[in-house]
Scaffold this active site. Structure first.
Site, PDB file in Angstrom:
ATOM      1  N   LYS A 176       0.654  -1.349  -0.005  1.00  0.00           N
ATOM      2  CA  LYS A 176       0.054  -0.041   0.087  1.00  0.00           C
ATOM      3  C   LYS A 176       0.830   1.324   0.161  1.00  0.00           C
ATOM      4  O   LYS A 176       0.707   2.174   0.661  1.00  0.00           O
ATOM      5  CB  LYS A 176      -0.947   0.009   1.188  1.00  0.00           C
ATOM      6  CG  LYS A 176      -1.824  -1.025   1.432  1.00  0.00           C
ATOM      7  CD  LYS A 176      -2.236  -1.906   0.248  1.00  0.00           C
ATOM      8  CE  LYS A 176      -3.433  -1.184  -0.625  1.00  0.00           C
ATOM      9  NZ  LYS A 176      -3.643  -1.681  -1.723  1.00  0.00           N
ATOM     10  N   HIS A 216       7.069  -7.616  -2.583  1.00  0.00           N
ATOM     11  CA  HIS A 216       6.872  -7.028  -1.185  1.00  0.00           C
ATOM     12  C   HIS A 216       7.916  -7.419  -0.206  1.00  0.00           C
ATOM     13  O   HIS A 216       8.052  -6.873   0.706  1.00  0.00           O
ATOM     14  CB  HIS A 216       5.270  -7.230  -0.576  1.00  0.00           C
ATOM     15  CG  HIS A 216       4.460  -6.452  -1.525  1.00  0.00           C
ATOM     16  ND1 HIS A 216       4.572  -5.127  -1.623  1.00  0.00           N
ATOM     17  CD2 HIS A 216       3.028  -6.735  -1.626  1.00  0.00           C
ATOM     18  CE1 HIS A 216       3.348  -4.705  -2.374  1.00  0.00           C
ATOM     19  NE2 HIS A 216       2.657  -5.457  -2.234  1.00  0.00           N
TER      20      HIS A 216
END
Ligand code: A3P
Length: 332
Positions: free
Chosen positions: A69, A141
């Site tokens: 995010k 990630h």
């Protein structure tokens, strides 16, 4: 007699999952702590091992890395559009692949997709990655220290970071939308609880500041190997950020011709939040990830945390982050 085989590098040894500390309060996944980072169990059980066993990095690969995010979807869109602008001119946005596919289908996640595929399908997925033509653009990630050594030494990396307060708010809202796709319920996951856990570093890939610090320090050590970008700077200066990104990827915008042709402006527009959000595929479609495409596009921007956090909460998190980044030469 032959010399005994040398032991594998420390980080290549996978410890037994059950031996790692467990955190079950962060939907949608149970998390386990490895080397100081909290990662979904499926990432450690299936994603990281398959990445090691089934993925062969190439020196031409560019890996887009981020804490979740933090602007991953935007970075993927920009990198794809820049890299492929000869085949897919951004001046013709209606026929551009970004109008038909979500950025996550055009720039694939490595360990995330391996984790979701599970062991039985990891061979086929490895073959899919292998079949992608060079130069490949892929994404992760994972914290820098948990990337396989071969990936660290072979691939160039672009990292994007974001104010942790906005990343937290974005994570919390996204979790509530995405949880049902993973058979979890996040309806009762209050922001206050997410905040407390985040402050302890307990979130997917957390602590966020440690994730950032590792990539930051590597970008200082090896500026030609790791490009470090900030979401907030990209918002302020999208054109120069795109030029920097393209230059680093080896597909820099050359000369006035391209500038005059408006390629930079066209890509910035095509990849803007509004531009991507309005594409039909991102309004109602879904892709390789088991989450509706629209979940990846919300408000964007900087400072949205103010709608969810008190100034006192913000100060507390800022202090934790500042303390942890001290001495790194980086600050938010
Ligand atoms: P908000 O939830 O604050 O709106 P990621 O792509 O790493 O999952 O991050 C998602 C965040 O990036 C979301 O933030 C989302 O709205 C924002 N975002 C997605 N596409 C964007 C774009 N093209 N430009 C700027 N921000 C974007």
């Amino acid at each position: 007699t032959a010399a005994p085989p040398s032991p594998p590098a420390q980080e290549e040894v996978a410890p037994a999952l059950e031996s790692l500390p467990l955190e079950t309060r962060c939907p949608p996944f149970p998390l386990r702590q490895l080397n100081g980072f909290w990662l979904p169990e499926i990432t450690l059980a299936a994603g990281v091992p398959a990445l090691r066993a089934r993925f062969t990095p190439r020196p031409t690969d560019v890996l887009l890395a981020s804490f979740p995010k933090s602007g991953t979807t935007w970075l993927k869109a920009l990198a794809f559009a820049a890299r492929n602008r000869a085949a897919h001119p951004p001046s013709d946005p209606d026929r551009h692949p970004l109008r038909r596919s979500n950025p996550h289908d055009l720039v694939r996640f490595l360990e995330v997709e391996f984790a979701l595929a599970g062991e039985h399908a990891s061979g086929a997925l490895g073959d899919e990655f292998e079949a992608l033509p060079s130069p490949r653009t892929l994404a992760t990630h994972l914290p820098y220290s948990l990337l396989p050594e071969r990936v660290r030494s072979e691939c160039r990396i672009v990292y994007v970071c974001r104010d942790p307060k906005d990343a937290l708010v974005s994570t919390w809202l996204f979790t509530r939308k995405a949880a049902p796709a993973f058979g979890a319920d996040a309806e009762g996951f209050a922001f206050r609880e997410a905040f407390e856990l985040f402050c302890e570093g307990r979130s997917i890939c957390g602590p966020q500041w440690r994730h950032v610090r590792e990539y930051w320090e590597e970008s200082v050590r090896r500026p030609g190997g790791v490009l470090f970008l900030r979401y907030e700077e990209m918002l302020l200066a999208p054109r120069s950020s795109l030029r920097k990104l393209a230059e680093f990827m080896g597909c820099g915008f050359s000369g006035e011709e391209e500038e005059e042709g408006g390629a930079v402006d066209a890509i910035v527009e095509l990849c803007s939040l509004g531009g991507l959000k309005s594409a039909e595929v991102n309004r109602s479609g879904s892709g390789k990830l088991p989450i509706d495409n629209k979940a990846f596009f919300r408000k964007g921007g900087a400072g949205n945390w103010r709608n969810h956090m008190t100034p006192e909460m913000a100060r507390r998190l800022d202090r934790i982050v500042d303390d942890a980044l001290r001495g790194s030469g980086f600050a938010f």
